[in-house]
Enzyme design. Structure first.
Site, PDB file in Angstrom:
ATOM      1  N   GLU A   1     -55.753  30.044 -75.735  1.00  0.00           N
ATOM      2  CA  GLU A   1     -56.477  28.844 -76.580  1.00  0.00           C
ATOM      3  C   GLU A   1     -55.409  28.512 -77.692  1.00  0.00           C
ATOM      4  O   GLU A   1     -54.626  29.026 -78.275  1.00  0.00           O
ATOM      5  CB  GLU A   1     -57.633  29.719 -77.401  1.00  0.00           C
ATOM      6  CG  GLU A   1     -58.174  28.674 -78.646  1.00  0.00           C
ATOM      7  CD  GLU A   1     -59.449  29.276 -79.401  1.00  0.00           C
ATOM      8  OE1 GLU A   1     -60.005  28.539 -80.051  1.00  0.00           O
ATOM      9  OE2 GLU A   1     -59.356  30.784 -79.375  1.00  0.00           O
TER      10      GLU A   1
ATOM     11  N   ASP B   1     -48.472  27.565 -85.741  1.00  0.00           N
ATOM     12  CA  ASP B   1     -48.262  28.812 -85.907  1.00  0.00           C
ATOM     13  C   ASP B   1     -48.011  28.917 -87.457  1.00  0.00           C
ATOM     14  O   ASP B   1     -47.322  27.942 -88.068  1.00  0.00           O
ATOM     15  CB  ASP B   1     -47.455  29.598 -85.284  1.00  0.00           C
ATOM     16  CG  ASP B   1     -45.960  29.226 -85.187  1.00  0.00           C
ATOM     17  OD1 ASP B   1     -45.266  29.153 -86.275  1.00  0.00           O
ATOM     18  OD2 ASP B   1     -44.974  29.015 -84.270  1.00  0.00           O
TER      19      ASP B   1
ATOM     20  N   ASP C   1     -46.878  43.573 -82.823  1.00  0.00           N
ATOM     21  CA  ASP C   1     -45.780  42.404 -83.089  1.00  0.00           C
ATOM     22  C   ASP C   1     -46.522  41.532 -84.213  1.00  0.00           C
ATOM     23  O   ASP C   1     -46.477  40.164 -84.048  1.00  0.00           O
ATOM     24  CB  ASP C   1     -45.361  41.578 -81.777  1.00  0.00           C
ATOM     25  CG  ASP C   1     -44.235  40.848 -81.972  1.00  0.00           C
ATOM     26  OD1 ASP C   1     -43.468  41.027 -82.825  1.00  0.00           O
ATOM     27  OD2 ASP C   1     -44.001  39.964 -80.962  1.00  0.00           O
TER      28      ASP C   1
END
Length: 184
Positions: free
Chosen positions: A4, A11, A51
């Site tokens: 998606e 980001d 992460d």
């Protein structure tokens, strides 16, 4: 597998770059609350992301809703220590570098602390800054004392001295009322 990329999203690394390299503390608090809740939800479901970093969170630029993405480094949550690093070295917890071992929950807190530092300061902390933070003597005049104390609590070198993930949303920084959410 569901991939998606909702629109209008980017980001978090791109987001802070579009806003001069850092964002306001109040907006960072909203983002961090969502990031922490996402990490906690992963743990509840037995998943360790491994992460956590700005690049692995999408933010809706209109609503400021945040989503955790990219579980490619993820693993099942273990109570025993991990001995391999599969995430990003810059976000690696110090115990991994010292002993080649780390536990999921303290490592997650370390990554979240680095993420917040980068959101409000525009870059990851230099080594000498990490020493000040570890001594709980780090502060910035442009940040609240509660925010600085939260960063100090997350970025302790000794994982046993870090704030625990179960206590993180109860930290005083999250108890201070937000003013308007706006970017710098």
């Amino acid at each position: 597998m569901v991939l998606e990329h909702p629109s209008p999203c980017m980001d978090l690394s791109e987001f802070i770059e579009c806003h001069g390299g850092a964002i306001t503390e109040d907006l960072a608090k909203s983002i961090m609350r969502q990031a922490i809740q996402a990490a906690i939800e992963c743990f509840k479901r037995g998943v360790f992301h491994r992460d956590i970093k700005l690049e692995n969170f999408l933010i809706n630029t209109e609503t400021f809703e945040v989503k955790l993405i990219d579980f490619g480094c993820g693993d099942l949550l273990n109570k025993t220590s991990y001995t391999t690093l599969t995430g990003t070295w810059a976000y690696c917890c110090p115990e991994m570098l010292k002993t080649d071992r780390y536990h999921a929950l303290p490592a997650m807190v370390w990554s979240l602390g680095l993420m917040l530092y980068r959101l409000v300061c525009g870059k990851l902390p230099e080594k000498y800054i990490l020493y000040w933070i570890n001594d709980k003597n780090w502060y910035r005049d442009d940040l609240s004392k509660e925010c600085c104390r939260f960063i100090n609590a997350c970025l302790q070198q000794d994982p046993g001295q870090r704030i625990q993930i179960k206590d993180i949303l109860f930290h005083e920084w999250f108890q201070v009322n937000d003013s308007r959410l706006e970017v710098q």
